[in-house]
Design a protein around this motif. Structure first.
Motif, PDB file in Angstrom:
ATOM      1  N   VAL A 153      18.288  18.835 -50.365  1.00  0.00           N
ATOM      2  CA  VAL A 153      18.883  20.156 -50.622  1.00  0.00           C
ATOM      3  C   VAL A 153      19.762  20.111 -51.861  1.00  0.00           C
ATOM      4  O   VAL A 153      19.724  21.028 -52.700  1.00  0.00           O
ATOM      5  CB  VAL A 153      19.686  20.638 -49.395  1.00  0.00           C
ATOM      6  CG1 VAL A 153      20.499  21.888 -49.741  1.00  0.00           C
ATOM      7  CG2 VAL A 153      18.746  20.939 -48.238  1.00  0.00           C
ATOM      8  N   ASP A 154      20.541  19.061 -52.012  1.00  0.00           N
ATOM      9  CA  ASP A 154      21.398  18.936 -53.198  1.00  0.00           C
ATOM     10  C   ASP A 154      20.578  18.991 -54.482  1.00  0.00           C
ATOM     11  O   ASP A 154      20.993  19.601 -55.476  1.00  0.00           O
ATOM     12  CB  ASP A 154      22.185  17.619 -53.159  1.00  0.00           C
ATOM     13  CG  ASP A 154      23.392  17.694 -52.241  1.00  0.00           C
ATOM     14  OD1 ASP A 154      23.771  18.821 -51.838  1.00  0.00           O
ATOM     15  OD2 ASP A 154      23.956  16.632 -51.915  1.00  0.00           O
ATOM     16  N   ASN A 155      19.425  18.358 -54.461  1.00  0.00           N
ATOM     17  CA  ASN A 155      18.574  18.305 -55.653  1.00  0.00           C
ATOM     18  C   ASN A 155      18.028  19.666 -56.062  1.00  0.00           C
ATOM     19  O   ASN A 155      17.590  19.851 -57.197  1.00  0.00           O
ATOM     20  CB  ASN A 155      17.417  17.329 -55.440  1.00  0.00           C
ATOM     21  CG  ASN A 155      17.885  15.885 -55.376  1.00  0.00           C
ATOM     22  OD1 ASN A 155      18.960  15.545 -55.864  1.00  0.00           O
ATOM     23  ND2 ASN A 155      17.069  15.017 -54.779  1.00  0.00           N
ATOM     24  N   LEU A 156      18.058  20.624 -55.137  1.00  0.00           N
ATOM     25  CA  LEU A 156      17.583  21.975 -55.452  1.00  0.00           C
ATOM     26  C   LEU A 156      18.598  22.753 -56.289  1.00  0.00           C
ATOM     27  O   LEU A 156      18.228  23.695 -56.990  1.00  0.00           O
ATOM     28  CB  LEU A 156      17.300  22.758 -54.161  1.00  0.00           C
ATOM     29  CG  LEU A 156      16.169  22.245 -53.266  1.00  0.00           C
ATOM     30  CD1 LEU A 156      16.141  23.025 -51.952  1.00  0.00           C
ATOM     31  CD2 LEU A 156      14.812  22.355 -53.971  1.00  0.00           C
ATOM     32  N   SER A 157      19.868  22.365 -56.191  1.00  0.00           N
ATOM     33  CA  SER A 157      20.960  23.046 -56.920  1.00  0.00           C
ATOM     34  C   SER A 157      20.903  24.560 -56.732  1.00  0.00           C
ATOM     35  O   SER A 157      20.948  25.334 -57.689  1.00  0.00           O
ATOM     36  CB  SER A 157      20.889  22.708 -58.421  1.00  0.00           C
ATOM     37  OG  SER A 157      21.032  21.320 -58.630  1.00  0.00           O
ATOM     38  N   LEU A 158      20.818  24.970 -55.471  1.00  0.00           N
ATOM     39  CA  LEU A 158      20.680  26.386 -55.165  1.00  0.00           C
ATOM     40  C   LEU A 158      22.026  27.101 -55.144  1.00  0.00           C
ATOM     41  O   LEU A 158      23.039  26.540 -54.718  1.00  0.00           O
ATOM     42  CB  LEU A 158      20.011  26.570 -53.802  1.00  0.00           C
ATOM     43  CG  LEU A 158      18.549  26.117 -53.705  1.00  0.00           C
ATOM     44  CD1 LEU A 158      18.078  26.186 -52.266  1.00  0.00           C
ATOM     45  CD2 LEU A 158      17.667  26.979 -54.600  1.00  0.00           C
ATOM     46  N   LYS A 159      21.998  28.350 -55.590  1.00  0.00           N
ATOM     47  CA  LYS A 159      23.186  29.186 -55.581  1.00  0.00           C
ATOM     48  C   LYS A 159      23.572  29.511 -54.138  1.00  0.00           C
ATOM     49  O   LYS A 159      22.726  29.745 -53.284  1.00  0.00           O
ATOM     50  CB  LYS A 159      22.902  30.483 -56.352  1.00  0.00           C
ATOM     51  CG  LYS A 159      24.098  31.397 -56.513  1.00  0.00           C
ATOM     52  CD  LYS A 159      23.698  32.647 -57.283  1.00  0.00           C
ATOM     53  CE  LYS A 159      24.892  33.594 -57.434  1.00  0.00           C
ATOM     54  NZ  LYS A 159      24.500  34.854 -58.119  1.00  0.00           N
ATOM     55  N   ASN A 160      24.857  29.500 -53.860  1.00  0.00           N
ATOM     56  CA  ASN A 160      25.391  29.874 -52.549  1.00  0.00           C
ATOM     57  C   ASN A 160      25.043  28.900 -51.425  1.00  0.00           C
ATOM     58  O   ASN A 160      25.158  29.250 -50.247  1.00  0.00           O
ATOM     59  CB  ASN A 160      24.936  31.289 -52.139  1.00  0.00           C
ATOM     60  CG  ASN A 160      25.525  32.360 -53.026  1.00  0.00           C
ATOM     61  OD1 ASN A 160      26.604  32.193 -53.580  1.00  0.00           O
ATOM     62  ND2 ASN A 160      24.813  33.459 -53.171  1.00  0.00           N
ATOM     63  N   VAL A 161      24.566  27.705 -51.774  1.00  0.00           N
ATOM     64  CA  VAL A 161      24.228  26.713 -50.749  1.00  0.00           C
ATOM     65  C   VAL A 161      25.177  25.516 -50.852  1.00  0.00           C
ATOM     66  O   VAL A 161      25.332  24.923 -51.917  1.00  0.00           O
ATOM     67  CB  VAL A 161      22.771  26.225 -50.897  1.00  0.00           C
ATOM     68  CG1 VAL A 161      22.493  25.065 -49.939  1.00  0.00           C
ATOM     69  CG2 VAL A 161      21.798  27.369 -50.626  1.00  0.00           C
ATOM     70  N   THR A 162      25.805  25.196 -49.732  1.00  0.00           N
ATOM     71  CA  THR A 162      26.642  23.997 -49.637  1.00  0.00           C
ATOM     72  C   THR A 162      25.927  22.999 -48.742  1.00  0.00           C
ATOM     73  O   THR A 162      25.399  23.371 -47.686  1.00  0.00           O
ATOM     74  CB  THR A 162      28.019  24.322 -49.031  1.00  0.00           C
ATOM     75  OG1 THR A 162      28.662  25.304 -49.837  1.00  0.00           O
ATOM     76  CG2 THR A 162      28.885  23.078 -48.957  1.00  0.00           C
ATOM     77  N   SER A 163      25.908  21.754 -49.160  1.00  0.00           N
ATOM     78  CA  SER A 163      25.214  20.733 -48.382  1.00  0.00           C
ATOM     79  C   SER A 163      26.060  19.469 -48.342  1.00  0.00           C
ATOM     80  O   SER A 163      26.608  19.055 -49.363  1.00  0.00           O
ATOM     81  CB  SER A 163      23.851  20.431 -49.012  1.00  0.00           C
ATOM     82  OG  SER A 163      23.234  19.329 -48.380  1.00  0.00           O
TER      83      SER A 163
END
Length: 228
Positions: free
Chosen positions: A40-50
């Motif tokens: 998930v971190d590797n996706l660098s998605l907006k509004n996502v905390t992992s």
């Protein structure tokens, strides 16, 4: 649609991983929890905390509580998606084997729910992902005694919680999934090709998590078009 605060467990692969991407695309805020947070971190998605989270580690629940307190103050949806599979003949299983499976599939669901409940409003939704193997009277398979019995346990737990919180909310429901083409399915049934992809099921789970509690509470829905 107003942005919601959503916690998902088991997000490093399969349905959980796809859910994170779908919710982010819709503009919702997501806390993605998995022992391996790199996918998930590797996706660098907006509004996502992992961050790395282990359902069997009591200290990790405190990290979730602290995050909600400091960043969100409330949670709209909790999706208990994480699961541990054991495919092993019953005679060869040990008490430790059963304990590990139940620690994730039952105790983890119970504790995560207990931590999140104080932050949920009356119209919140706690959705637990179970399995057709946990449905009484469904077809059962050798080697899955620990896994399928644990999935049956969370169905009953959900029914009990819905009754206990029926006056105040939130709502509690279960989706008992059939065969979905994930890494876990391959572990349980090597070589079997499921008719449903992880993304297709994630789309269904997303819609139900956002809307299902308007129509259901304390219910288990069987989401399966194939056996296993």
């Amino acid at each position: 649609m107003k942005s919601k605060h959503i916690i998902i467990t088991g997000t490093s692969r399969g349905i959980g991983f796809e859910l994170v991407k779908l919710f982010s695309k819709l503009g919702h805020k997501v806390l993605a929890l998995s022992r391996n947070n790199e996918p998930v971190d590797n996706l660098s998605l907006k509004n996502v905390t992992s961050f790395s989270f282990d359902l069997s580690n009591e200290d990790d629940y405190k990290k979730v509580e602290t995050f909600i307190n400091n960043e969100w103050q409330h949670v709209d949806i909790l999706i208990n998606n994480a699961g541990m599979l054991l495919n092993k003949p019953f005679a060869e299983t040990t008490i430790s084997d059963f304990a590990k499976v139940y620690q994730t599939n039952v105790f983890g669901v119970s504790e995560m729910t207990r931590i999140v409940l104080p932050f949920m409003k009356q119209n919140g939704h706690i959705l637990t992902i179970s399995s057709m193997g946990g449905i009484q009277g469904s077809m059962k398979f050798p080697g899955l005694a620990a896994y399928s019995s644990s999935k049956g346990a969370v169905i009953t737990l959900t029914e009990l919680l819905a009754e206990e919180y029926k006056e105040t909310g939130p709502q509690f429901n279960v989706l008992a999934l059939g065969a979905v083409q994930t890494e876990m399915l391959e572990e349980a049934f090597p070589g079997y090709q499921a008719p449903t992809t992880a993304l297709e099921m994630a789309e269904y789970v997303l819609d139900f998590s956002l809307n299902g509690n308007k129509f259901y509470n304390g219910k288990v829905l069987q989401v399966s078009n194939s056996t296993p």
